[in-house]
Design a protein around this motif. Structure first.
Motif, short mmCIF file in Angstrom:
data_model
loop_
_atom_site.label_atom_id
_atom_site.label_comp_id
_atom_site.label_asym_id
_atom_site.label_seq_id
_atom_site.Cartn_x
_atom_site.Cartn_y
_atom_site.Cartn_z
N ASP A 3 0.88 -1.04 0.10
CA ASP A 3 0.07 0.02 -0.11
C ASP A 3 0.95 1.16 -0.07
OD1 ASP A 3 -2.18 -1.53 0.02
OD2 ASP A 3 -2.87 -1.30 2.13
N LEU A 4 1.96 1.30 0.76
CA LEU A 4 2.88 2.24 0.91
C LEU A 4 3.44 2.79 -0.31
CD1 LEU A 4 3.68 4.28 3.17
CD2 LEU A 4 5.56 2.91 3.63
N LYS A 5 4.09 1.87 -0.93
CA LYS A 5 4.67 1.77 -2.41
C LYS A 5 3.41 2.53 -3.44
CE LYS A 5 7.23 -0.80 -5.86
NZ LYS A 5 7.58 -2.03 -6.41
N LYS A 6 2.34 1.85 -3.39
CA LYS A 6 1.48 2.56 -4.18
C LYS A 6 1.11 3.83 -4.08
CE LYS A 6 -1.91 -1.00 -5.77
NZ LYS A 6 -3.12 -1.84 -5.02
N GLU A 7 1.14 4.09 -2.89
CA GLU A 7 0.67 5.50 -2.44
C GLU A 7 1.80 6.69 -2.99
OE1 GLU A 7 -2.01 6.50 -1.77
OE2 GLU A 7 -1.92 8.33 -0.71
N ILE A 8 2.96 5.87 -2.90
CA ILE A 8 4.33 6.73 -2.94
C ILE A 8 3.99 7.08 -4.56
CG2 ILE A 8 6.56 6.84 -3.28
CD1 ILE A 8 6.74 5.24 -0.70
N LEU A 9 3.88 6.06 -5.23
CA LEU A 9 3.97 6.14 -6.87
C LEU A 9 2.92 6.84 -7.23
CD1 LEU A 9 4.94 2.58 -8.13
CD2 LEU A 9 6.16 4.40 -7.97
N ARG A 10 1.58 6.82 -6.62
CA ARG A 10 0.30 7.40 -7.08
C ARG A 10 0.88 9.06 -6.84
NH1 ARG A 10 -3.68 10.21 -5.13
NH2 ARG A 10 -3.09 10.06 -2.95
N ILE A 11 1.16 9.35 -5.61
CA ILE A 11 1.30 10.80 -5.24
C ILE A 11 2.53 11.28 -5.91
CG2 ILE A 11 2.37 12.25 -3.58
CD1 ILE A 11 1.12 11.04 -1.61
N GLY A 12 3.57 10.47 -6.61
CA GLY A 12 4.77 11.29 -7.38
C GLY A 12 4.11 11.24 -8.79
N PRO A 58 14.98 -0.58 3.22
CA PRO A 58 15.74 -0.37 2.26
C PRO A 58 15.04 -0.36 0.89
CG PRO A 58 16.85 -2.31 3.44
CD PRO A 58 15.48 -1.99 4.02
N ILE A 59 14.25 -1.48 0.64
CA ILE A 59 13.42 -1.70 -0.55
C ILE A 59 12.65 -0.34 -0.85
CG2 ILE A 59 11.72 -2.66 -1.90
CD1 ILE A 59 12.78 -5.38 -0.25
N MET A 60 11.78 0.06 0.24
CA MET A 60 11.13 1.10 0.44
C MET A 60 11.67 2.64 0.09
SD MET A 60 7.88 1.72 0.01
CE MET A 60 7.31 0.00 0.51
N GLY A 61 13.07 2.50 0.69
CA GLY A 61 13.69 3.73 0.74
C GLY A 61 14.33 4.02 -0.75
N GLN A 62 14.43 2.86 -1.47
CA GLN A 62 15.05 3.13 -2.99
C GLN A 62 13.67 3.55 -3.74
OE1 GLN A 62 16.17 -0.49 -4.38
NE2 GLN A 62 17.06 0.32 -6.40
N VAL A 63 12.43 3.08 -3.23
CA VAL A 63 11.53 3.52 -4.30
C VAL A 63 11.35 5.03 -3.97
CG1 VAL A 63 8.83 3.48 -4.22
CG2 VAL A 63 10.26 1.38 -4.05
N VAL A 64 11.28 5.50 -2.83
CA VAL A 64 10.99 6.93 -2.33
C VAL A 64 12.15 7.72 -3.08
CG1 VAL A 64 11.27 8.54 -0.67
CG2 VAL A 64 10.10 6.39 -0.11
N ASN A 65 13.45 7.27 -3.07
CA ASN A 65 14.68 7.90 -3.57
C ASN A 65 14.63 7.99 -5.20
OD1 ASN A 65 15.82 8.80 -1.28
ND2 ASN A 65 17.21 6.79 -0.99
N GLU A 66 14.12 6.98 -5.76
CA GLU A 66 13.86 7.09 -7.11
C GLU A 66 12.96 8.10 -7.58
OE1 GLU A 66 13.10 3.07 -8.71
OE2 GLU A 66 15.09 2.49 -8.33
N MET A 67 11.68 8.03 -6.90
CA MET A 67 10.61 8.78 -7.12
C MET A 67 11.00 10.29 -6.98
SD MET A 67 7.89 9.59 -8.23
CE MET A 67 7.05 8.01 -8.57
N ARG A 68 11.82 10.63 -5.72
CA ARG A 68 12.25 11.93 -5.60
C ARG A 68 13.28 12.31 -6.56
NH1 ARG A 68 13.75 15.48 -1.12
NH2 ARG A 68 12.81 14.13 0.56
N SER A 69 14.12 11.59 -7.04
CA SER A 69 15.04 12.28 -8.08
C SER A 69 14.14 12.54 -9.44
CB SER A 69 16.36 11.19 -8.21
OG SER A 69 15.97 9.68 -8.61
N ARG A 70 13.24 11.43 -9.73
CA ARG A 70 12.39 11.71 -10.94
C ARG A 70 11.84 13.01 -10.77
NH1 ARG A 70 8.52 7.15 -11.88
NH2 ARG A 70 7.63 8.68 -13.63
N LEU A 71 11.12 13.20 -9.74
CA LEU A 71 10.35 14.44 -9.49
C LEU A 71 11.38 15.89 -9.57
CD1 LEU A 71 7.95 13.66 -6.51
CD2 LEU A 71 7.64 14.47 -8.68
#
Ligand code: DAH
Length: 343
Positions: A3-12, A58-71
């Protein structure tokens, strides 16, 4: 975690879409704060990472970091685009058309009367005269009495005066500067001055203005004779009106000179043959003059047994009209540029 991952991707993803729609850099900045700021939506999700297991983090951290740098990359790109558009706009607005004709700057010059006064001054300075001045608001004493015109003298009527009080008036002539200059310089010799200035008379027509200008001349020394006067005025007339001018003196009367003479110059238009300007006579009157009256020398503090002098007075407007061929004196005071630009 899913759910968290989905939410991160959705917001991003949503932020990325929104970003493409924005066309103001302020709005872009606002969006950045809304998503990535301290209280931003993505930041809020990061706080929830505490609830994840150590393996998930760390998996989630990577998801967030990737999204952050895309943004961030998208932000940089978009704001670069916006800046380029803004620059383009500014350049277009500030574009200078160098093929347009320039705006004309008109250059001014001195009024013809000022030009004439300066020319007269230059001529007399060249003959060793100095320039003297006196007040335009003058006492009856200097304007008349000290010039041998007592209170009930009929010659006062030649000059219709503007009185301020019984004893104070607007000077009707520059002659009072003769007295003021002698009072100041006595007993020094020689006295050799011209006094240009504004004078006032209750007169108004094509050849008279209530305000006009004169240049007075005064020379006092031992042994000054009428021939000195004549020589100075001949020299002046030739410099002012042309090398081939002649002058003549006609007997006249002024209370402050004895003898007195009116001075004519040979006509500058026809050279003396006779024309409309000189009314067929070949001569044109330019000034009044004479040998300073003994009483006037005395009033000025000089002894008429020791010294003699000559004086003259000319009207600047008249000289200007003759020099430039102006027929109506009022033109000189109308300040019509079409007239003034001709000089
Ligand atoms: N002040 C005289 C005038 O205004 C002009 C004049 C005549 C001045 C003779 C003089 C002079 O100094 O000697 O009419």
């Amino acid at each position: 975690m899913v759910d968290l991952k989905k939410e991160i991707l959705r917001i991003g993803e949503e932020a990325l879409r929104e970003l493409q729609q924005l066309d103001k850099s302020e709005a872009l900045q606002e969006l950045k704060v809304k998503v990535l700021g301290k209280k931003g939506t993505l930041t809020a999700l990061l706080r929830q990472m505490g609830s994840l297991s150590p393996e998930e983090r760390p998996i989630m951290g990577q998801v967030v970091n990737e999204m952050r740098s895309r943004l961030e990359k998208a932000w940089d790109e978009r704001s670069g685009e916006l800046e380029a558009v803004a620059l383009e706009k500014r350049l277009a607005a500030e574009r200078i058309d160098i093929s347009l004709p320039g705006s004309h700057v008109t250059r001014g010059h001195y009024h013809p009367l000022t030009q004439v006064v300066e020319e007269i001054e230059d001529i007399f300075l060249g003959m060793g005269f100095q320039i003297a001045e006196g007040p335009e608001i003058e006492s009856d004493y200097y304007n008349f009495e000290a010039l041998n015109l007592p209170k009930d003298h009929p010659a006062r009527e030649m000059q219709d005066s503007f009185y301020i009080t019984e004893e104070i008036l607007l000077r009707t002539q520059t002659s009072p500067v003769q007295i003021r200059t002698m009072e100041k310089l006595r007993p020094h010799l020689p006295v050799k001055v011209i006094a240009p200035g504004t004078v006032y008379r209750n007169d108004d027509d094509a050849t008279h203005s209530p305000m006009f200008h004169q240049v007075e001349g005064l020379m006092v020394d031992r042994g000054i004779r009428m021939s000195d006067l004549k020589g100075i005025l001949l020299n002046f007339s030739r410099q002012m009106f042309g090398e081939s001018r002649e002058i003549r003196l006609r007997p006249s009367f002024f209370p402050f000179t004895e003898p007195s003479a009116e001075v004519d110059v040979s006509c500058m238009l026809c050279g003396g043959a006779g024309c409309r300007l000189c009314k067929g006579t070949g001569w044109i009157e330019i000034l009044g003059s004479g040998m300073v009256h003994p009483k006037v020398l005395e009033m000025g503090g000089y002894n008429p047994k020791d010294v003699t002098g000559f004086a003259f007075g000319m009207g600047v407007e008249r000289i200007a009209m003759l020099k430039f061929g102006i027929e109506d004196m009022r033109l000189l005071f109308d300040n019509d540029l079409r007239f003034l630009q001709q000089f």
